[in-house]
Design a protein around this motif. Structure first.
Motif, PDB file in Angstrom:
ATOM      1  N   ARG A 104       0.853  -1.189   0.000  1.00 30.68           N
ATOM      2  CA  ARG A 104       0.000   0.000   0.000  1.00 30.68           C
ATOM      3  C   ARG A 104       0.891   1.242   0.000  1.00 30.68           C
ATOM      4  NH1 ARG A 104      -5.073   1.719   2.145  1.00 30.68           N
ATOM      5  NH2 ARG A 104      -5.432   3.732   1.143  1.00 30.68           N
ATOM      6  N   GLY A 105       0.622   2.163  -0.923  1.00 27.22           N
ATOM      7  CA  GLY A 105       1.505   3.317  -1.084  1.00 27.22           C
ATOM      8  C   GLY A 105       2.815   2.894  -1.723  1.00 27.22           C
ATOM      9  N   GLY A 106       2.711   2.000  -2.707  1.00 27.58           N
ATOM     10  CA  GLY A 106       3.889   1.366  -3.297  1.00 27.58           C
ATOM     11  C   GLY A 106       4.950   2.328  -3.783  1.00 27.58           C
ATOM     12  N   LEU A 107       4.564   3.389  -4.502  1.00 28.54           N
ATOM     13  CA  LEU A 107       5.563   4.293  -5.061  1.00 28.54           C
ATOM     14  C   LEU A 107       6.299   5.071  -3.975  1.00 28.54           C
ATOM     15  CD1 LEU A 107       4.100   5.790  -8.365  1.00 28.54           C
ATOM     16  CD2 LEU A 107       6.071   4.309  -8.071  1.00 28.54           C
ATOM     17  N   ALA A 108       5.653   5.329  -2.851  1.00 27.20           N
ATOM     18  CA  ALA A 108       6.351   5.971  -1.732  1.00 27.20           C
ATOM     19  C   ALA A 108       7.430   5.040  -1.182  1.00 27.20           C
ATOM     20  CB  ALA A 108       5.363   6.362  -0.644  1.00 27.20           C
ATOM     21  N   HIS A 109       7.096   3.746  -1.064  1.00 29.42           N
ATOM     22  CA  HIS A 109       8.093   2.759  -0.635  1.00 29.42           C
ATOM     23  C   HIS A 109       9.203   2.627  -1.676  1.00 29.42           C
ATOM     24  CE1 HIS A 109       5.836   1.438   2.853  1.00 29.42           C
ATOM     25  NE2 HIS A 109       4.752   1.283   2.112  1.00 29.42           N
ATOM     26  N   VAL A 110       8.817   2.700  -2.948  1.00 27.67           N
ATOM     27  CA  VAL A 110       9.804   2.645  -4.029  1.00 27.67           C
ATOM     28  C   VAL A 110      10.784   3.800  -3.891  1.00 27.67           C
ATOM     29  CG1 VAL A 110      10.091   2.959  -6.529  1.00 27.67           C
ATOM     30  CG2 VAL A 110       8.364   1.376  -5.659  1.00 27.67           C
ATOM     31  N   ASN A 111      10.271   4.977  -3.579  1.00 22.97           N
ATOM     32  CA  ASN A 111      11.111   6.156  -3.409  1.00 22.97           C
ATOM     33  C   ASN A 111      12.161   5.915  -2.326  1.00 22.97           C
ATOM     34  OD1 ASN A 111      12.042   8.864  -2.991  1.00 22.97           O
ATOM     35  ND2 ASN A 111      10.122   9.635  -3.798  1.00 22.97           N
ATOM     36  N   ILE A 112      11.718   5.340  -1.212  1.00 20.16           N
ATOM     37  CA  ILE A 112      12.635   5.101  -0.083  1.00 20.16           C
ATOM     38  C   ILE A 112      13.660   4.026  -0.438  1.00 20.16           C
ATOM     39  CG2 ILE A 112      12.780   4.352   2.316  1.00 20.16           C
ATOM     40  CD1 ILE A 112       9.842   5.428   2.594  1.00 20.16           C
ATOM     41  N   LEU A 113      13.201   2.911  -1.021  1.00 13.25           N
ATOM     42  CA  LEU A 113      14.126   1.841  -1.383  1.00 13.25           C
ATOM     43  C   LEU A 113      15.125   2.320  -2.434  1.00 13.25           C
ATOM     44  CD1 LEU A 113      15.083  -1.066  -1.194  1.00 13.25           C
ATOM     45  CD2 LEU A 113      13.353  -1.697  -2.893  1.00 13.25           C
ATOM     46  N   SER A 114      14.669   3.144  -3.391  1.00  8.60           N
ATOM     47  CA  SER A 114      15.581   3.693  -4.395  1.00  8.60           C
ATOM     48  C   SER A 114      16.656   4.546  -3.742  1.00  8.60           C
ATOM     49  CB  SER A 114      14.798   4.524  -5.420  1.00  8.60           C
ATOM     50  OG  SER A 114      13.859   3.736  -6.118  1.00  8.60           O
ATOM     51  N   SER A 115      16.286   5.306  -2.707  1.00  9.51           N
ATOM     52  CA  SER A 115      17.272   6.123  -1.992  1.00  9.51           C
ATOM     53  C   SER A 115      18.301   5.249  -1.286  1.00  9.51           C
ATOM     54  CB  SER A 115      16.581   7.033  -0.975  1.00  9.51           C
ATOM     55  OG  SER A 115      15.808   8.023  -1.616  1.00  9.51           O
ATOM     56  N   ILE A 116      17.835   4.131  -0.714  1.00 13.55           N
ATOM     57  CA  ILE A 116      18.762   3.218  -0.052  1.00 13.55           C
ATOM     58  C   ILE A 116      19.756   2.637  -1.060  1.00 13.55           C
ATOM     59  CG2 ILE A 116      18.947   1.007   1.167  1.00 13.55           C
ATOM     60  CD1 ILE A 116      16.236   1.636   2.469  1.00 13.55           C
ATOM     61  N   LEU A 117      19.256   2.227  -2.218  1.00 17.68           N
ATOM     62  CA  LEU A 117      20.127   1.650  -3.244  1.00 17.68           C
ATOM     63  C   LEU A 117      21.045   2.713  -3.844  1.00 17.68           C
ATOM     64  CD1 LEU A 117      17.564  -0.667  -5.090  1.00 17.68           C
ATOM     65  CD2 LEU A 117      19.211  -1.287  -3.315  1.00 17.68           C
ATOM     66  N   PHE A 118      20.492   3.908  -4.102  1.00 15.83           N
ATOM     67  CA  PHE A 118      21.280   4.984  -4.701  1.00 15.83           C
ATOM     68  C   PHE A 118      22.351   5.475  -3.729  1.00 15.83           C
ATOM     69  CE2 PHE A 118      21.967   9.350  -6.334  1.00 15.83           C
ATOM     70  CZ  PHE A 118      22.212   9.056  -7.660  1.00 15.83           C
ATOM     71  N   ALA A 119      22.103   5.322  -2.415  1.00 15.82           N
ATOM     72  CA  ALA A 119      23.085   5.741  -1.411  1.00 15.82           C
ATOM     73  C   ALA A 119      24.401   4.998  -1.580  1.00 15.82           C
ATOM     74  CB  ALA A 119      22.530   5.503  -0.006  1.00 15.82           C
ATOM     75  N   GLY A 120      24.322   3.761  -2.048  1.00 18.20           N
ATOM     76  CA  GLY A 120      25.531   2.982  -2.253  1.00 18.20           C
ATOM     77  C   GLY A 120      26.310   3.375  -3.485  1.00 18.20           C
ATOM     78  N   LEU A 121      25.769   4.321  -4.275  1.00 18.85           N
ATOM     79  CA  LEU A 121      26.441   4.760  -5.490  1.00 18.85           C
ATOM     80  C   LEU A 121      27.104   6.118  -5.332  1.00 18.85           C
ATOM     81  CD1 LEU A 121      23.760   3.751  -8.167  1.00 18.85           C
ATOM     82  CD2 LEU A 121      25.527   2.335  -7.116  1.00 18.85           C
ATOM     83  N   SER A 122      26.393   7.095  -4.740  1.00 20.53           N
ATOM     84  CA  SER A 122      26.902   8.468  -4.734  1.00 20.53           C
ATOM     85  C   SER A 122      27.230   9.016  -3.354  1.00 20.53           C
ATOM     86  CB  SER A 122      25.880   9.396  -5.396  1.00 20.53           C
ATOM     87  OG  SER A 122      24.749   9.566  -4.571  1.00 20.53           O
ATOM     88  N   GLY A 123      26.435   8.658  -2.329  1.00 18.88           N
ATOM     89  CA  GLY A 123      26.677   9.182  -0.991  1.00 18.88           C
ATOM     90  C   GLY A 123      26.327  10.642  -0.836  1.00 18.88           C
ATOM     91  N   SER A 124      25.429  11.147  -1.673  1.00 20.18           N
ATOM     92  CA  SER A 124      25.065  12.560  -1.627  1.00 20.18           C
ATOM     93  C   SER A 124      23.554  12.712  -1.558  1.00 20.18           C
ATOM     94  CB  SER A 124      25.606  13.286  -2.867  1.00 20.18           C
ATOM     95  OG  SER A 124      25.038  14.566  -2.996  1.00 20.18           O
ATOM     96  N   ALA A 125      23.076  13.482  -0.587  1.00 20.65           N
ATOM     97  CA  ALA A 125      21.630  13.712  -0.450  1.00 20.65           C
ATOM     98  C   ALA A 125      21.111  14.582  -1.587  1.00 20.65           C
ATOM     99  CB  ALA A 125      21.339  14.369   0.893  1.00 20.65           C
TER     100      ALA A 125
END
Length: 495
Positions: free
Chosen positions: A90-111
């Motif tokens: 429920r609220g899938g795209l909001a969860h997608v946003n958070i999971l994408s940030s977790i995965l992207f964090a391992g690439l750039s390290g920049s907010a």
């Protein structure tokens, strides 16, 4: 007179002087008024000396790696993978946003990079699927702070440089806090699902994707290597309790793990349709970046600075040769953008190091220590108070300069009362990182406003529930040191 450097610095910020110039003007004026003109040369010479550091070279390279992966379409692959994994909630795209940030964090390290790259893709998609624009911008800004917590982290590189700590230890200490922030945000999204009438659950899998033969074979091999590596780590953890596990021959262990991993993937193939399998395979190669970075550092193959160069080389390799999502003609624009972003950060670091010269001359650390320790001798109360101070500082000052200015003042105080230096580093880094999304001056709020077209004031109101979660995580990692210290202890980077 020099003790007035901080009030003067804040005053210059209030009249909208850029942070770089305020960091130099405040101590410079006070030195001149105090008759210490000779120290002015030392002050401004330290701007260059502050940037002339081997560990700091990791910052521009990690930023370049993130930009290469963003321009090479790797970010979009991570978003599609997140949609396939989280879209059924429920609220899938909001969860997608958070999971994408977790995965992207391992690439750039920049907010900021996280907000810009993911926001431009996910905010329009969320709005199209029934989310309000303010909610989409708020969750993007709130989840972007995970970027500098999960390694690699530019903020932790700066802290390690200033305080003489191990970059690898700080990277490892940030893993659990970063995941906690992500899980906490997901729980808050679920709680807000009814209030905001978030869309019903729907798994989103992009149709029509294809996969080249080479990439398909590479994804299969890498996925199995990763699974064997995960089983090996599990074995090491079990071996802490059952030492006899380590007496088995290595070849036998690897053979068993290979058979187990093949059985796991066979079972998954039976449960997943063809489109979902392709989306997952398309994410395997990009997701090797954090594995290569952390794996190489833990194995002692390369330093964090060398790891940043490896990340750039890997991003170029997969974007130019494997995925062919980028050409050589794209490189000048990518290098220019990365150079400008890196120069901004490095200038701030150099100015902040120069600023630190006046901090030492003014004896401010000693005065601050006497004041703080005079309030109470209870370490738990002091940690609570310092979290409040850091949270307020984060509202107005960017994380990098704040760490360089306050780290040498506050760090020794809390180490002296028994707080582990790596633990305090994580407390300070996470707190100031959350400040990037905190009104009124949170940088990612302005980036999210620019990407979404929503007013900063509106986003600031919508982000409050998510900030409450992040503040709760800050206090959790503050009063439960094991959350940040267990991983570096298990890997032998701290005692």
């Amino acid at each position: 007179m020099l003790v007035w450097f901080l009030p003067l610095f804040l005053l210059l910020l209030l009249i909208s002087l850029p942070v770089f110039f305020a960091l130099l003007a405040a101590p410079g004026l006070l030195l001149w008024m105090d008759g210490q003109e000779k120290q002015l040369a030392v002050l401004y010479r330290n701007v260059y000396n502050g940037m002339d550091s081997f560990p700091l070279m990791a910052l521009p390279f990690f930023m370049l790696a993130g930009e290469l992966m963003n321009r090479g379409g790797i970010t979009l692959r991570l978003v599609e993978f997140s949609q396939a994994m989280m879209g059924h909630l429920r609220g899938g795209l909001a969860h997608v946003n958070i999971l994408s940030s977790i995965l992207f964090a391992g690439l750039s390290g920049s907010a900021v990079a996280d907000t810009s790259a993911l926001g431009s893709t996910l905010i329009p998609a969320m709005e199209k699927n029934g989310y309000s624009r303010k909610f989409a911008a708020a969750i993007t800004a709130a989840s972007s702070v995970i970027g500098p917590i999960i390694p690699p982290s530019g903020i932790m590189i700066i802290y390690a440089y200033v305080m003489g700590e191990s970059v690898a230890a700080l990277f490892l200490a940030g893993i659990v806090p970063g995941i906690l922030v992500g899980v906490g945000l997901m729980l808050m999204v679920r709680l807000l699902a009814d209030r905001y009438d978030l869309p019903k659950a729907e798994r989103i899998v992009r149709k029509g994707h294809s996969l080249g033969r080479v990439e398909d074979m590479l994804a299969r091999i890498l996925a199995r290597i990763n699974m064997i590596g995960a089983l090996w780590l599990l074995m090491l953890l079990v071996g802490l309790a059952v030492p006899a596990v380590h007496s088995l021959p290595v070849w036998l262990i690897l053979l068993v793990f290979a058979l187990v991993s093949e059985a796991i993937f066979y079972r998954q193939r039976q449960r997943m349709d063809a489109e979902l399998r392709i989306v997952c395979k398309r994410a395997v190669v990009p997701l090797q970046t954090p594995i290569i970075i952390l794996g190489g550092i833990l194995a002692g193959v390369f330093t964090p600075t060398e790891a940043s160069v490896i990340a750039v080389a890997y991003a170029l390799l997969i974007s130019l040769l494997l995925l062919r999502s980028m050409s050589l003609r794209d490189l000048p624009a990518i290098l220019t953008k990365s150079a400008l972003a890196s120069s901004t950060v490095l200038l701030l670091v150099g100015a902040a190091v120069a600023f630190k010269t006046v901090v030492s001359l003014s004896h401010a650390p000693e005065h601050m220590a006497d004041f703080i320790l005079g309030l109470t001798d209870n370490p738990l109360v002091l940690l609570f108070l310092i979290n409040i101070l850091l949270f307020v500082v984060g509202m107005f000052l960017d994380a990098g300069p704040a760490i360089i200015i306050l780290g040498p003042i506050l760090g020794p105080i809390f180490v002296d009362i028994g707080v582990h230096p790596v633990h305090f580093a994580i407390i300070m880094s996470v707190n100031l990182t959350v400040g990037l999304a905190t009104p009124p001056m949170g940088l990612v709020l302005f980036v999210a406003s620019s990407v979404s077209g929503e007013r900063v004031e509106t986003i600031s109101k919508a982000i409050l529930p998510f900030l409450a979660v992040e503040v709760l995580v800050i206090f959790l990692i503050t009063f439960v040191p094991a959350l940040s210290l267990t991983v570096p202890r298990l890997t032998g980077f701290i005692q």
